[in-house]
Write a protein that holds these residues in place. Structure first.
Motif, short mmCIF file in Angstrom:
data_model
loop_
_atom_site.label_atom_id
_atom_site.label_comp_id
_atom_site.label_asym_id
_atom_site.label_seq_id
_atom_site.Cartn_x
_atom_site.Cartn_y
_atom_site.Cartn_z
N LEU A 33 -1.04 -10.47 2.11
CA LEU A 33 -0.37 -9.93 0.93
C LEU A 33 -0.45 -8.40 0.89
O LEU A 33 0.53 -7.73 0.55
CB LEU A 33 -0.95 -10.54 -0.35
CG LEU A 33 -0.60 -12.00 -0.62
CD1 LEU A 33 -1.35 -12.51 -1.84
CD2 LEU A 33 0.90 -12.15 -0.80
N PHE A 34 -1.60 -7.85 1.23
CA PHE A 34 -1.72 -6.39 1.27
C PHE A 34 -0.81 -5.81 2.35
O PHE A 34 -0.17 -4.77 2.14
CB PHE A 34 -3.17 -5.95 1.53
CG PHE A 34 -3.93 -5.68 0.27
CD1 PHE A 34 -3.64 -4.58 -0.52
CD2 PHE A 34 -4.93 -6.54 -0.14
CE1 PHE A 34 -4.35 -4.33 -1.67
CE2 PHE A 34 -5.64 -6.30 -1.30
CZ PHE A 34 -5.35 -5.19 -2.07
N PHE A 35 -0.73 -6.45 3.49
CA PHE A 35 0.13 -5.99 4.57
C PHE A 35 1.60 -5.99 4.13
O PHE A 35 2.33 -5.02 4.32
CB PHE A 35 -0.07 -6.88 5.81
CG PHE A 35 0.82 -6.52 6.96
CD1 PHE A 35 0.58 -5.38 7.72
CD2 PHE A 35 1.91 -7.31 7.28
CE1 PHE A 35 1.40 -5.05 8.78
CE2 PHE A 35 2.73 -6.98 8.35
CZ PHE A 35 2.48 -5.84 9.09
N VAL A 36 2.03 -7.09 3.52
CA VAL A 36 3.40 -7.20 3.04
C VAL A 36 3.66 -6.17 1.93
O VAL A 36 4.72 -5.53 1.89
CB VAL A 36 3.70 -8.64 2.56
CG1 VAL A 36 5.03 -8.73 1.82
CG2 VAL A 36 3.68 -9.60 3.74
N ALA A 37 2.67 -5.98 1.05
CA ALA A 37 2.83 -4.99 -0.02
C ALA A 37 2.98 -3.59 0.54
O ALA A 37 3.79 -2.79 0.05
CB ALA A 37 1.64 -5.06 -0.97
N MET A 38 2.24 -3.26 1.59
CA MET A 38 2.34 -1.93 2.19
C MET A 38 3.70 -1.74 2.84
O MET A 38 4.34 -0.69 2.69
CB MET A 38 1.22 -1.73 3.21
CG MET A 38 1.04 -0.31 3.65
SD MET A 38 0.46 0.72 2.31
CE MET A 38 1.45 2.17 2.56
N LEU A 39 4.18 -2.74 3.56
CA LEU A 39 5.51 -2.66 4.17
C LEU A 39 6.59 -2.52 3.09
O LEU A 39 7.52 -1.71 3.22
CB LEU A 39 5.80 -3.88 5.04
CG LEU A 39 5.04 -3.97 6.36
CD1 LEU A 39 5.37 -5.27 7.07
CD2 LEU A 39 5.36 -2.79 7.24
N ALA A 40 6.48 -3.31 2.04
CA ALA A 40 7.45 -3.23 0.94
C ALA A 40 7.42 -1.86 0.28
O ALA A 40 8.46 -1.29 -0.06
CB ALA A 40 7.19 -4.34 -0.08
N ALA A 41 6.23 -1.32 0.09
CA ALA A 41 6.11 0.01 -0.53
C ALA A 41 6.79 1.07 0.33
O ALA A 41 7.48 1.95 -0.19
CB ALA A 41 4.64 0.36 -0.73
N VAL A 42 6.62 0.99 1.64
CA VAL A 42 7.27 1.96 2.52
C VAL A 42 8.79 1.81 2.43
O VAL A 42 9.52 2.80 2.35
CB VAL A 42 6.78 1.81 3.97
CG1 VAL A 42 7.63 2.61 4.94
CG2 VAL A 42 5.32 2.23 4.07
N LEU A 43 9.27 0.58 2.42
CA LEU A 43 10.72 0.35 2.33
C LEU A 43 11.27 0.79 0.97
O LEU A 43 12.36 1.35 0.89
CB LEU A 43 11.05 -1.11 2.58
CG LEU A 43 10.82 -1.60 4.01
CD1 LEU A 43 11.04 -3.11 4.10
CD2 LEU A 43 11.72 -0.87 4.98
N ILE A 44 10.54 0.52 -0.09
CA ILE A 44 11.01 0.84 -1.44
C ILE A 44 10.81 2.31 -1.77
O ILE A 44 11.73 3.01 -2.19
CB ILE A 44 10.31 -0.05 -2.49
CG1 ILE A 44 10.74 -1.51 -2.29
CG2 ILE A 44 10.63 0.43 -3.90
CD1 ILE A 44 9.88 -2.50 -3.05
N PHE A 45 9.59 2.80 -1.59
CA PHE A 45 9.27 4.18 -1.99
C PHE A 45 9.62 5.20 -0.92
O PHE A 45 9.69 6.39 -1.20
CB PHE A 45 7.79 4.31 -2.34
CG PHE A 45 7.39 3.49 -3.53
CD1 PHE A 45 8.01 3.64 -4.75
CD2 PHE A 45 6.35 2.58 -3.43
CE1 PHE A 45 7.64 2.89 -5.85
CE2 PHE A 45 5.95 1.83 -4.51
CZ PHE A 45 6.60 1.98 -5.73
N GLY A 46 9.82 4.77 0.31
CA GLY A 46 10.11 5.70 1.38
C GLY A 46 11.54 6.18 1.40
O GLY A 46 11.91 7.04 2.18
#
Length: 178
Positions: A56-69
């Protein structure tokens, strides 16, 4: 280059990336150092829970990069940029505060062409951003040339204030009149 990309993000996006990244780092440190010290058999019988949380942390980090990046207003901003560019085509020369002709010589002599792509200069560098696509505002160019960032060195001590203003006027004029 990464620093340049992050620098262009809005404050909210930087905070979002920082919060998710910090949570991911705290989880990694706690599960690496704190929990094994308190529970020698960690994760032991909690292996399924631990793996679920890690995924879940891994997916959250990837999602954050896609969303906030990526800025949400990029699509709208491109349309706005086109409108602005059209309006600036007739007024770009007066709004440039330096001498664009002298700036073209500075661009060539300072080695800018080796890192940046700029159609007007005939350069195809790939280390720095493609200036034709970026179309940076003149004030941003001045700041970047003076202070550098990422792989770009600061030119404040190497170029005079007039040369920096001239190269900024050149890049601004070349990218906003094409």
């Amino acid at each position: 280059m990464l620093a340049f990309v992050v620098a262009e993000l809005s404050s909210g996006h930087k905070v979002g990336l920082a919060v998710v990244g910090a949570a991911f780092i705290v989880f990694a440190l706690v599960s690496s150092f704190v929990l094994p010290r308190r529970m020698p058999n960690f994760p032991g019988r909690f292996m399924g829970l631990y793996l679920t949380i890690a995924v879940l942390f891994f997916v959250a980090m990837l999602a954050a990069v896609l969303i906030f990046g990526k800025e949400k207003s990029e699509a709208a901003g491109e349309g706005h940029e086109t409108t602005t560019t059209t309006a600036q085509t007739t007024t770009a020369a007066p709004s440039a505060t330096g001498d664009a002709t002298a700036g073209k010589a500075v661009f060539a002599s300072a080695g800018c062409a080796s890192c940046h792509t700029l159609k007007d200069a005939g350069s195809h560098g790939t280390i720095g951003p493609d200036l034709d696509q970026l179309k940076p505002p003149e004030a941003r160019i001045v700041t970047q040339v003076e202070n550098g960032g990422g792989p770009m060195p600061a030119f404040k001590g190497q170029l005079s204030a007039k040369q920096i203003q001239d190269v900024a006027a050149y890049v601004f004029t070349a990218t906003h009149n094409s």
